[in-house]
Design an enzyme around this catalytic site. Sequence first.
Site, PDB file in Angstrom:
ATOM      1  N   ARG A 183      11.563  -7.928   4.233  1.00  0.00           N
ATOM      2  CA  ARG A 183      11.686  -6.472   4.335  1.00  0.00           C
ATOM      3  C   ARG A 183      12.858  -6.053   5.230  1.00  0.00           C
ATOM      4  O   ARG A 183      13.094  -6.646   6.274  1.00  0.00           O
ATOM      5  CB  ARG A 183      10.392  -5.855   4.871  1.00  0.00           C
ATOM      6  CG  ARG A 183       9.248  -5.980   3.902  1.00  0.00           C
ATOM      7  CD  ARG A 183       8.089  -5.090   4.269  1.00  0.00           C
ATOM      8  NE  ARG A 183       7.474  -5.408   5.564  1.00  0.00           N
ATOM      9  CZ  ARG A 183       6.282  -4.948   5.929  1.00  0.00           C
ATOM     10  NH1 ARG A 183       5.597  -4.157   5.116  1.00  0.00           N
ATOM     11  NH2 ARG A 183       5.770  -5.279   7.105  1.00  0.00           N
TER      12      ARG A 183
ATOM     13  N   ARG B 136      -0.986 -10.664  12.230  1.00  0.00           N
ATOM     14  CA  ARG B 136      -1.490  -9.456  11.575  1.00  0.00           C
ATOM     15  C   ARG B 136      -2.425  -9.814  10.418  1.00  0.00           C
ATOM     16  O   ARG B 136      -3.458  -9.175  10.216  1.00  0.00           O
ATOM     17  CB  ARG B 136      -0.321  -8.602  11.070  1.00  0.00           C
ATOM     18  CG  ARG B 136       0.492  -7.944  12.168  1.00  0.00           C
ATOM     19  CD  ARG B 136       1.757  -7.339  11.623  1.00  0.00           C
ATOM     20  NE  ARG B 136       1.479  -6.198  10.781  1.00  0.00           N
ATOM     21  CZ  ARG B 136       2.338  -5.710   9.889  1.00  0.00           C
ATOM     22  NH1 ARG B 136       3.518  -6.279   9.707  1.00  0.00           N
ATOM     23  NH2 ARG B 136       2.026  -4.655   9.180  1.00  0.00           N
TER      24      ARG B 136
ATOM     25  N   ARG C  62      12.278  -4.805  10.909  1.00  0.00           N
ATOM     26  CA  ARG C  62      11.279  -4.274  11.823  1.00  0.00           C
ATOM     27  C   ARG C  62      10.912  -5.323  12.867  1.00  0.00           C
ATOM     28  O   ARG C  62      10.862  -6.524  12.564  1.00  0.00           O
ATOM     29  CB  ARG C  62      10.016  -3.858  11.055  1.00  0.00           C
ATOM     30  CG  ARG C  62      10.104  -2.502  10.440  1.00  0.00           C
ATOM     31  CD  ARG C  62       8.953  -2.171   9.517  1.00  0.00           C
ATOM     32  NE  ARG C  62       7.652  -2.706   9.923  1.00  0.00           N
ATOM     33  CZ  ARG C  62       6.534  -2.478   9.249  1.00  0.00           C
ATOM     34  NH1 ARG C  62       6.554  -1.745   8.151  1.00  0.00           N
ATOM     35  NH2 ARG C  62       5.390  -2.983   9.669  1.00  0.00           N
TER      36      ARG C  62
ATOM     37  N   ARG D  96      -9.295   0.925   8.903  1.00  0.00           N
ATOM     38  CA  ARG D  96      -9.052  -0.512   9.001  1.00  0.00           C
ATOM     39  C   ARG D  96     -10.211  -1.259   9.645  1.00  0.00           C
ATOM     40  O   ARG D  96     -10.198  -2.488   9.701  1.00  0.00           O
ATOM     41  CB  ARG D  96      -7.774  -0.782   9.805  1.00  0.00           C
ATOM     42  CG  ARG D  96      -6.507  -0.451   9.033  1.00  0.00           C
ATOM     43  CD  ARG D  96      -5.289  -0.941   9.759  1.00  0.00           C
ATOM     44  NE  ARG D  96      -4.063  -0.725   8.984  1.00  0.00           N
ATOM     45  CZ  ARG D  96      -2.858  -1.114   9.374  1.00  0.00           C
ATOM     46  NH1 ARG D  96      -2.721  -1.728  10.530  1.00  0.00           N
ATOM     47  NH2 ARG D  96      -1.807  -0.875   8.629  1.00  0.00           N
TER      48      ARG D  96
ATOM     49  N   LYS E 290       0.827  -1.214   0.000  1.00  0.00           N
ATOM     50  CA  LYS E 290       0.000   0.000   0.000  1.00  0.00           C
ATOM     51  C   LYS E 290       0.857   1.259   0.000  1.00  0.00           C
ATOM     52  O   LYS E 290       0.620   2.186  -0.773  1.00  0.00           O
ATOM     53  CB  LYS E 290      -0.934   0.009   1.219  1.00  0.00           C
ATOM     54  CG  LYS E 290      -1.952  -1.105   1.257  1.00  0.00           C
ATOM     55  CD  LYS E 290      -2.910  -0.961   2.413  1.00  0.00           C
ATOM     56  CE  LYS E 290      -2.236  -1.056   3.764  1.00  0.00           C
ATOM     57  NZ  LYS E 290      -1.680  -2.393   4.030  1.00  0.00           N
TER      58      LYS E 290
END
Length: 286
Positions: free
Chosen positions: A177, A232, A221, A143, A66
């Site tokens: 990531r 998640r 992260r 959300r 996104k």
Amino acid sequence: MAAVSRLAKLSSISYLRRCLSSAVASESNPPYTSPFLPKPDYNLIHKDPKNGHVQWVFLGCPGVGKGTYASRLCNLLGVPHIATGDLVREELASSGPFSQQLSEIVNQGKLVSDELIVSLLSKRLQAGEAKGESGFILDGFPRTINQAEILEGVTDIDLVVNLKLREDVLLEKCLGRRICSECGGNFNLASINAKGENGNPGISMAPLLPPPQCMSKLFTRSDDTETVVKERLHIYNEKSRPVEEFYRSRGKLLEFDLPGGIPESWPKLLEALNLNDYEEKQSAAA
């Protein structure tokens, strides 16, 4: 304390309403009216968004991209990219009043409460209003149905782009990531080659490697672990998918299945938004 909490929430929502309204409307700039058909598709034709008054929302599972595609579109159209995930991370890094509470929530892979998100978003909009921003692309908000209803009561969203990607690819992508601790750049070390399944084509994504000077400064992260990412995704499916139906029932949802990485997906997304010719004109004018 409960009364103070309710008062703070109402104050934040009230400010959010004022900011979103003033960001897109004035005597010289009337509100951008939704021109979309009741059942949008990839060939959807809408009014020219190049006047900088778009009011778009990007939906999609965590890690789908996104932020990547919303920020590219913002650069193309000249509107601010407001990512609530970035707002949360900025608050965490600032040691602000919500940092400890946010740290516990994020590290467990849970959703941040509506009250906290609205407070952070209000703060961001206040700063944008002071700079004269017009229009926006929201990334990570709403959300939940409650957030969507708050937003609907504040302003008219023109288009909601729902980015979609297979869950196994999403997991691999999230685990790859990396962020550079020096420049803040986002990279991805995963080289994805997922086979086709259930009649759907396979997906290939090349890694997004950092420049040599960033390689030794990469970090992962804290929420990009397999356990947290799966949690998640589970929460997204449970809490956020109803938001897709919320906008689908209003004729504002544009479903977009990512065919691959940025090189494959970006041109297709521009085509779906009728912006492919606009990028060419911008490049020619540069």
